[in-house]
Design an enzyme around this catalytic site. Sequence first.
Site, PDB file in Angstrom:
ATOM      1  CG  HIS A   1      -1.704  -1.231   1.400  1.00  0.00           C
ATOM      2  ND1 HIS A   1      -2.925  -1.486   0.825  1.00  0.00           N
ATOM      3  CD2 HIS A   1      -1.376  -2.351   2.104  1.00  0.00           C
ATOM      4  CE1 HIS A   1      -3.339  -2.691   1.172  1.00  0.00           C
ATOM      5  NE2 HIS A   1      -2.414  -3.248   1.937  1.00  0.00           N
TER       6      HIS A   1
ATOM      7  CB  SER B   1      13.486  22.277 -14.990  1.00  0.00           C
ATOM      8  OG  SER B   1      12.733  23.467 -15.086  1.00  0.00           O
TER       9      SER B   1
ATOM     10  CE  LYS C   1      11.999  19.283 -10.639  1.00  0.00           C
ATOM     11  NZ  LYS C   1      10.675  19.604 -11.129  1.00  0.00           N
TER      12      LYS C   1
ATOM     13  CD  GLU D   1       8.680  12.129 -14.959  1.00  0.00           C
ATOM     14  OE1 GLU D   1       8.270  12.600 -13.899  1.00  0.00           O
ATOM     15  OE2 GLU D   1       9.264  12.822 -15.815  1.00  0.00           O
TER      16      GLU D   1
END
Length: 457
Positions: A154, A275, A281, A288
């Site tokens: 979970h 970024s 970043k 992704e």
Amino acid sequence: MKLWQGRFDAPEAADADAFNESLSFDKKLWRADITASVAHATMLGTCGILTEEEADTICAGLKGIYADIERGTLPIEGQEDIHSFVEGELVARIGQTGKKLHTARSRNDQVATDLRLYARDAADSAMALLKALISALLVRAKESVKYVMPGFTHLRKAQPINCAQYFNAYSEMFLRDLDRYAALRKRMNVMPLGSAALAGTSWPIDRDVTRRLLGFDSISQNAPDAVSDRDFVAEYLFNASLVMAHLSRLCEDTILYTSDEFGYWEIPDAYSTGSSIMPQKKNPDIPELVRGKTGRVYGHLMGVLTMLKGIPLAYDKDLQEDKEPFFDAQTTMESCLSIYTALVSKLTFNVNKMYDAAGEGYATATDVADYLAKRGVPFRDAHAVTGKIVRYCIEHQKTLPALTLEEFRAVSPVFEADILQAVTTRASAEGRNSVGGSSTEAAKAGILSLKRRLKQY
Ligand code: ARG
């Protein structure tokens, strides 16, 4: 000029032609198409349907076309599909004899054969890429078998696990994928050539000759089914979908575990991106993107299944829609498998952070309950007593390993001094020695078992 122009008064309208054509994508089948045609012509010669000389001329012409395409000197263009292109080019090169190639054959059994030859190679290539990924995961497992990390259920810390056990979990998934491709390769290796349009042929062909030349295990036994069977495309896409499902889970873990919040792993700079506005970043674009491309592969599976639904026996032009989803899914899955093999090999581990995190969240509470149960307390009662201890920890802001023997004994007199060792992260992981468990020994056995099974492919 179309292969089928004879029956028509007028040429096909330009827009109808553009809509109907498949050369722009089925040109990918050129190797398979020429290979199957060489086998077909050879068989026609063997059976006396063509003279040996005619068969030889056709085969030599076809091989010349193959060589020129390979060399890049013959652009594939100007025809309705790859079959028309190869035949047209053959006739242009060797003249009238070339027109005999299509004897005892239809584009229906031709395309079904080409696509099977192509899919067989695609299955081989998927298997090779899966093997490479599993090998990379096994290397990581071997390197990290001494480390402990948090195991989640979970997405809440559950119990400490062995790092190798983590990587082995993904190897198990990809090994099942490998097995699915191996099974598909075996099941689909049946030759439809010789089924002609849908009813078979009146020519005295010998299908076993072409079967042997093309490396098929057997020949199809029902012509209408053989020309319209694309089960192997759907199966390839289902297998690819599960590969992507497994990859996307690994991606999700990678994205989480490399975040500042988790900080267990690091993706090297060479496989990260920045970024355009936020200078600080370091983004996990690769995982992704792989996760995102999963949707596209699922989409292709749904597209083909829906296309196959309800088409009347036998061949229908709907089936031309099998190729683009197949080819795109193949390119997508193959690129995802290769990039992830590279990325997994280069991940670095923050060993201490993983170990510390594995002990947080009362992750050794099950060990407390097991401790009591092993000393005669029924497990349900042991569970309740441990629940009380966890509540005590929460109230007093303490971890389980930080409790004193007195604190344990205040809840149950069954606890002895050895409980203090039993609740440590390392002892918890090492204690689970069942097959597939988190002990170093069990994780090492997991690696060996995977290696043994991988060798079979
Ligand atoms: N381009 C067609 C396909 O991919 C080839 C078969 C054409 N057959 C036909 N009867 N029109 O399915």
